[in-house]
Design a protein around this motif. Structure first.
Motif, PDB file in Angstrom:
ATOM      1  N   ALA A 259      58.786  14.037  15.824  1.00 20.69           N
ATOM      2  CA  ALA A 259      58.368  13.118  16.889  1.00 20.69           C
ATOM      3  C   ALA A 259      57.162  13.679  17.632  1.00 20.69           C
ATOM      4  O   ALA A 259      56.213  12.949  17.935  1.00 20.69           O
ATOM      5  N   HIS A 260      57.176  14.987  17.906  1.00 21.24           N
ATOM      6  CA  HIS A 260      56.051  15.604  18.621  1.00 21.24           C
ATOM      7  C   HIS A 260      54.781  15.572  17.773  1.00 21.24           C
ATOM      8  O   HIS A 260      53.702  15.238  18.268  1.00 21.24           O
ATOM      9  N   VAL A 261      54.922  15.915  16.483  1.00 23.66           N
ATOM     10  CA  VAL A 261      53.760  15.921  15.590  1.00 23.66           C
ATOM     11  C   VAL A 261      53.194  14.506  15.452  1.00 23.66           C
ATOM     12  O   VAL A 261      51.976  14.305  15.510  1.00 23.66           O
ATOM     13  N   LEU A 262      54.091  13.519  15.283  1.00 20.74           N
ATOM     14  CA  LEU A 262      53.625  12.135  15.163  1.00 20.74           C
ATOM     15  C   LEU A 262      52.947  11.662  16.444  1.00 20.74           C
ATOM     16  O   LEU A 262      51.917  10.987  16.397  1.00 20.74           O
ATOM     17  N   GLN A 263      53.524  12.015  17.581  1.00 17.99           N
ATOM     18  CA  GLN A 263      52.930  11.619  18.858  1.00 17.99           C
ATOM     19  C   GLN A 263      51.527  12.210  19.005  1.00 17.99           C
ATOM     20  O   GLN A 263      50.590  11.515  19.383  1.00 17.99           O
ATOM     21  N   THR A 264      51.393  13.481  18.659  1.00 18.28           N
ATOM     22  CA  THR A 264      50.086  14.138  18.748  1.00 18.28           C
ATOM     23  C   THR A 264      49.101  13.504  17.764  1.00 18.28           C
ATOM     24  O   THR A 264      47.941  13.234  18.122  1.00 18.28           O
TER      25      THR A 264
ATOM     26  N   ASN B 136      45.725  11.494  18.789  1.00 21.52           N
ATOM     27  CA  ASN B 136      44.396  11.873  18.293  1.00 21.52           C
ATOM     28  C   ASN B 136      43.744  10.717  17.535  1.00 21.52           C
ATOM     29  O   ASN B 136      42.538  10.486  17.663  1.00 21.52           O
ATOM     30  N   ALA B 137      44.534   9.999  16.750  1.00 17.40           N
ATOM     31  CA  ALA B 137      43.996   8.856  16.008  1.00 17.40           C
ATOM     32  C   ALA B 137      43.522   7.777  16.973  1.00 17.40           C
ATOM     33  O   ALA B 137      42.463   7.169  16.761  1.00 17.40           O
ATOM     34  N   LEU B 138      44.293   7.521  18.017  1.00 18.90           N
ATOM     35  CA  LEU B 138      43.887   6.514  18.998  1.00 18.90           C
ATOM     36  C   LEU B 138      42.615   6.914  19.732  1.00 18.90           C
ATOM     37  O   LEU B 138      41.752   6.063  20.004  1.00 18.90           O
TER      38      LEU B 138
ATOM     39  N   ARG C  82      39.439   4.689  19.482  1.00 22.14           N
ATOM     40  CA  ARG C  82      38.870   4.135  20.711  1.00 22.14           C
ATOM     41  C   ARG C  82      37.352   4.330  20.729  1.00 22.14           C
ATOM     42  O   ARG C  82      36.601   3.419  21.074  1.00 22.14           O
ATOM     43  N   GLY C  83      36.894   5.526  20.326  1.00 25.99           N
ATOM     44  CA  GLY C  83      35.457   5.788  20.283  1.00 25.99           C
ATOM     45  C   GLY C  83      34.763   4.876  19.287  1.00 25.99           C
ATOM     46  O   GLY C  83      33.711   4.293  19.575  1.00 25.99           O
TER      47      GLY C  83
END
Length: 124
Positions: free
Chosen positions: A78-83, A87-89, A93-94
């Motif tokens: 869950a932590h790895v996926l959240q991170t 990062n992907a978002l 966003r950029g």
């Protein structure tokens, strides 16, 4: 720490584990509880099945450890996926902001050009 003297009525650990070898002079023989000796059993009955005990203990410990490992893996994933999603978002966003900026510039340029065309028709 207690300042009370040692109570002679409380047996020592070695007395409990080994049993009374010598009668305690502090305890009269009449006050000593009667101990019934267990009947002698054949060695096969007295000896526990250590292999079965080891197997049950191993299975129980493995089950407990597996449950903890599963819980830790779920938390870590869950932590790895959240991170990773965060990062992907940030990267998306950029890129989206840049694409939106280009699209808006094109739309505004086209709208301004269209309005100017209505205000100043081309000369024939």
């Amino acid at each position: 720490m207690s300042d009370q003297p040692f109570d002679q009525g409380i047996p020592l650990l070695t007395e409990v584990l080994l049993g009374p070898e010598v009668p305690d002079p502090a305890v009269p023989a009449a006050a000593a509880p009667a101990v019934e000796e267990a009947p002698m059993l054949p060695p096969s009955i007295v000896q526990p099945d250590w292999d079965a005990i080891e197997q049950r203990l191993t299975q129980r410990i493995l089950h407990q450890v597996q449950g903890k490992i599963d819980h830790l893996l779920e938390e870590r994933i869950a932590h790895v996926l959240q991170t990773a999603l965060q990062n992907a978002l940030i990267g998306m966003r950029g890129a989206l902001r840049e694409d939106l900026q280009q699209s808006l510039e094109q739309i505004v340029a086209h709208a301004v050009s269209h309005e100017l065309g209505h205000l100043h028709p081309p000369a024939h």
